[in-house]
Design a protein around this motif. Structure first.
Motif, PDB file in Angstrom:
ATOM      1  N   LEU A   6       0.802  -1.225   0.000  1.00 40.65           N
ATOM      2  CA  LEU A   6       0.000   0.000   0.000  1.00 40.65           C
ATOM      3  C   LEU A   6       0.834   1.273   0.000  1.00 40.65           C
ATOM      4  O   LEU A   6       0.283   2.365   0.022  1.00 40.65           O
ATOM      5  CB  LEU A   6      -0.925   0.008   1.222  1.00 40.65           C
ATOM      6  CG  LEU A   6      -1.914  -1.166   1.247  1.00 40.65           C
ATOM      7  CD1 LEU A   6      -2.670  -1.188   2.547  1.00 40.65           C
ATOM      8  CD2 LEU A   6      -2.862  -1.102   0.074  1.00 40.65           C
ATOM      9  N   THR A   7       2.122   1.132  -0.017  1.00 41.18           N
ATOM     10  CA  THR A   7       2.943   2.331  -0.041  1.00 41.18           C
ATOM     11  C   THR A   7       2.748   3.029  -1.376  1.00 41.18           C
ATOM     12  O   THR A   7       3.018   2.457  -2.408  1.00 41.18           O
ATOM     13  CB  THR A   7       4.435   1.992   0.091  1.00 41.18           C
ATOM     14  OG1 THR A   7       4.545   0.918   0.988  1.00 41.18           O
ATOM     15  CG2 THR A   7       5.229   3.178   0.548  1.00 41.18           C
ATOM     16  N   GLN A   8       2.274   4.238  -1.347  1.00 46.03           N
ATOM     17  CA  GLN A   8       2.006   4.905  -2.609  1.00 46.03           C
ATOM     18  C   GLN A   8       3.266   5.639  -3.070  1.00 46.03           C
ATOM     19  O   GLN A   8       3.902   6.327  -2.286  1.00 46.03           O
ATOM     20  CB  GLN A   8       0.853   5.874  -2.445  1.00 46.03           C
ATOM     21  CG  GLN A   8      -0.402   5.114  -2.098  1.00 46.03           C
ATOM     22  CD  GLN A   8      -1.629   5.962  -2.180  1.00 46.03           C
ATOM     23  OE1 GLN A   8      -1.552   7.122  -2.539  1.00 46.03           O
ATOM     24  NE2 GLN A   8      -2.747   5.389  -1.843  1.00 46.03           N
ATOM     25  N   PRO A   9       3.582   5.460  -4.325  1.00 43.17           N
ATOM     26  CA  PRO A   9       4.800   6.088  -4.819  1.00 43.17           C
ATOM     27  C   PRO A   9       4.677   7.606  -4.910  1.00 43.17           C
ATOM     28  O   PRO A   9       5.649   8.308  -5.034  1.00 43.17           O
ATOM     29  CB  PRO A   9       4.969   5.468  -6.203  1.00 43.17           C
ATOM     30  CG  PRO A   9       3.602   5.025  -6.600  1.00 43.17           C
ATOM     31  CD  PRO A   9       2.882   4.695  -5.336  1.00 43.17           C
ATOM     32  N   ARG A  10       3.477   8.108  -4.910  1.00 44.82           N
ATOM     33  CA  ARG A  10       3.291   9.558  -5.007  1.00 44.82           C
ATOM     34  C   ARG A  10       1.897   9.869  -4.479  1.00 44.82           C
ATOM     35  O   ARG A  10       1.062   8.990  -4.348  1.00 44.82           O
ATOM     36  CB  ARG A  10       3.394  10.000  -6.458  1.00 44.82           C
ATOM     37  CG  ARG A  10       2.426   9.216  -7.307  1.00 44.82           C
ATOM     38  CD  ARG A  10       2.474   9.530  -8.739  1.00 44.82           C
ATOM     39  NE  ARG A  10       1.600   8.583  -9.385  1.00 44.82           N
ATOM     40  CZ  ARG A  10       1.992   7.467  -9.919  1.00 44.82           C
ATOM     41  NH1 ARG A  10       3.267   7.183  -9.923  1.00 44.82           N
ATOM     42  NH2 ARG A  10       1.133   6.630 -10.449  1.00 44.82           N
TER      43      ARG A  10
END
Lengths: 342, 277
Positions: A6-10
């Motif tokens: 779930l880590t969003q790149p932006r």
């Protein structure tokens, strides 16, 4: 489908949060020899929206898209894509874009899987299994040699290629061409899902029916100029509707006089039905509320108001002399501009 | 709302994808050219003993018009080195390598752009200079591979065909052979990059090779035409009979440096242009 990481790149911005547009094109001019392909095109595409550009062949749709990708360089004016000037933009910008060319030519001697693997190597990172997911969704066999694919299947390969790295911006030139109606629907679903994820979609078509379901806004392009930018809703309210009504207790000539006086009613024909009632067939190009008010005094036996025909009204914008077409769209164009920058 | 996947994980990328793609696309072609070159060496060179061995062959050659003999470089055909030069490096091998080099050079940028595929490649996370550089390097590797193969083929036949070529001369000539071919490929690359068409590259590459060959042949004919040798890459490479007298390392270096310069020019030319118009 569940996503594990779930880590969003932006940051994915919601509506109203967008401080900058995904695409900001100002006064773009492109001259090819003596032919002016773009003649001062200005528009903005807000982040997280679906923006369609429609126009007849040769209107300049492909030229705009190629300029956004830095495949061609505008003669004057400038385009900013995802906050970066497109001219001489580095590969970092294009990794954040998915592009489907209008004339899709693919290496034929390899399989779809290998070709996509190559594009994944030179593109933004592609999550494991995502290509397979997309191919399955479009019902597309990854292991067939590309040269043996039908036009529609090649187009699917092109679509997967554009979507697979989940780019912030999708630039899709005539994406539905060659797709059967079922696949067109699936594709439009993919576009809406992309928007819901915060991706921006800029797509073109020569017919509005292909993109009207998905596009938030539509620019109509003609001879290298934007005639008008409207939301599909706005286009719908001004679009031409075919109507037919039957009223009793009135002579056709009176009915013709009453209806003919209303704004937006054209190609009016009034006749007598076998039952002795008056029947009117016409097209309506204004909003319907005033029209309904006006006919409420009639003793209506039948009223049929068709779905607005966007195609027909767009065709009218294509063919009307430029000043008239511009006047028809200009007020809305101005509205749209302010809306966008809000 | 579906969260955007963490896309940084689970990513495997091929190293040097643009460079590697050239080989996955064209290994069959490379194999074909390799077979052709090997066949040329293995068909021609074993005939040398029968030609040099006092048979009627030398008499036949003596009776040919002198202009033809000079054009085909048959004047030194009496030695093994001269024979290998006149047949493999100077004629059939040269023709095969020139065709391969021209088609690779012309196809790498010009042909790819003309077909419409370059547009999609450039729409991804690469620069035009990267694409041009990777494709030039791939061509260089392919040409060096074919030169190595020619070297090995001649070396294999050296004893059995009684050619008596010194290994260091063979090595130098093979490098020269690769150099002159790479020059042709680079000219074709530049022609394609400037014109955006395959034919532009073919015209440029084949033009330089053919004109170089013709200038060498004309320069061989008379002293008054000898100046043509100065502008003939073919003469630069083979004019001093490198198989018998040894290849000049400086000349070899000049070929590769010039190719590099032309490739750099092609990359810059590509960077300036509108693609696919």
């Amino acid at each position: 489908m569940s996503h594990d990481a779930l880590t969003q790149p932006r940051a994915v911005l919601g509506p109203g949060q967008a401080p900058d547009a995904a695409i900001d094109v100002v006064d773009l001019v492109k001259q090819f020899g003596r032919n002016r392909a773009l003649n001062g095109v200005t528009f903005q595409v807000p982040r997280g929206s679906v923006f369609g550009v429609i126009g007849p062949n040769g209107a300049g749709k492909t030229t705009i898209m190629r300029a956004l990708l830095d495949i061609i360089r505008p003669t004057s004016g400038h385009a900013t894509v995802l906050g970066t000037p497109s001219r001489n933009a580095g590969p970092e910008l294009r990794r954040r874009i998915g592009y489907l060319p209008g004339e899709l030519i693919l290496e034929g001697r390899t399989s779809g899987r290998r070709l996509l693997a190559h594009y994944a190597d030179i593109s933004g990172p592609v999550a494991a299994g995502h290509v397979h997911e997309l191919a399955e969704r479009l019902g597309f066999d990854l292991d067939r040699p590309v040269r043996k694919l039908s036009k529609g299947n090649k187009q699917k390969l092109g679509i997967v290629q554009a979507f697979m790295h989940q780019p912030e911006l999708l630039v899709l030139d005539e994406p539905t061409s060659g797709l059967d109606p079922l696949m067109q629907q699936e594709f439009l679903k993919m576009v809406r899902e992309a928007r819901d994820r915060g991706q921006t979609v800029f797509l073109s078509s020569h017919v509005i029916s292909e993109i009207q379901q998905a596009a938030d806004e539509v620019a109509i392009l003609r001879d290298g100029r934007i005639v008008t930018i409207n939301s599909v809703e706005e286009l719908r309210t001004t679009a031409i509707r075919h109507l037919r009504l039957v009223a009793s207790g009135i002579r056709p000539t009176d009915l013709a006089a009453a209806l003919g006086a209303l704004e937006g009613v054209t190609t009016l024909e009034c006749t007598v039905t076998p039952a002795g009632d008056a029947e009117a067939v016409a097209t309506l190009s204004s909003e319907i509320a005033p029209f309904l008010q006006a006919i409420s005094t009639l003793q209506l036996k039948d009223l049929m108001l068709e779905e607005p025909d966007l195609e027909e009204s767009v065709l009218k914008l294509y063919s009307a002399p430029m000043p008239a077409a511009a006047a028809a769209g200009l007020a809305r164009h101005a509205d749209a501009q302010t809306d966008v920058t809000k | 709302m579906t969260a955007v996947q963490d896309r940084a994980r689970n990513v495997r990328r091929a190293p040097l994808p643009l460079f590697g793609k050239v080989f996955t696309d064209s290994w069959r072609g490379l194999l074909g050219w390799a077979l052709g070159l090997a066949a040329a060496a293995f068909l021609y060179l074993p005939l040398y003993p029968s030609i040099s061995g006092g048979s009627g062959m030398q008499d036949i050659i003596k009776n040919l018009p002198p202009e033809l003999i000079k054009t085909l470089n048959y004047d030194q055909i009496g030695t093994g080195a001269g024979y290998a030069q006149a047949t493999v490096f100077g004629l059939i091998g040269f023709v095969l390598m020139t065709i391969a080099a021209t088609s690779w050079g012309a196809g790498a940028l010009g042909g790819d752009e003309e077909s419409g595929r370059l547009e999609l490649t450039l729409a991804h996370g690469v620069t035009r200079v990267q694409v041009a550089a990777a494709r030039f390097c791939a061509i260089a590797v392919k040409i060096l591979a074919l030169s190595t193969l020619t070297f090995l083929a001649v070396l294999t036949l050296n004893d059995s065909a009684r050619l008596e070529i010194q290994v260091e001369n063979l090595l130098g000539t093979s490098l020269m052979f690769g150099g002159v071919s790479l020059l042709t490929a680079s000219v074709a690359l530049l022609g394609g990059a400037l014109s955006g068409r395959r034919i532009g590259g073919i015209a440029a590459g084949a033009g330089v090779a053919v004109v170089g060959y013709i200038f060498n042949a004309l320069g061989n004919q008379s002293a008054s035409l000898e100046w043509l040798h100065n502008v003939s890459p073919y003469y630069w490479a083979f004019g001093n009979s490198p198989l018998s007298t040894g290849a000049d390392p400086t000349t070899i270096a000049v070929f590769y440096a010039l190719s590099l310069l032309l490739a750099a020019t092609a990359a810059l030319a590509l960077r300036q242009r509108d693609i696919g118009v």
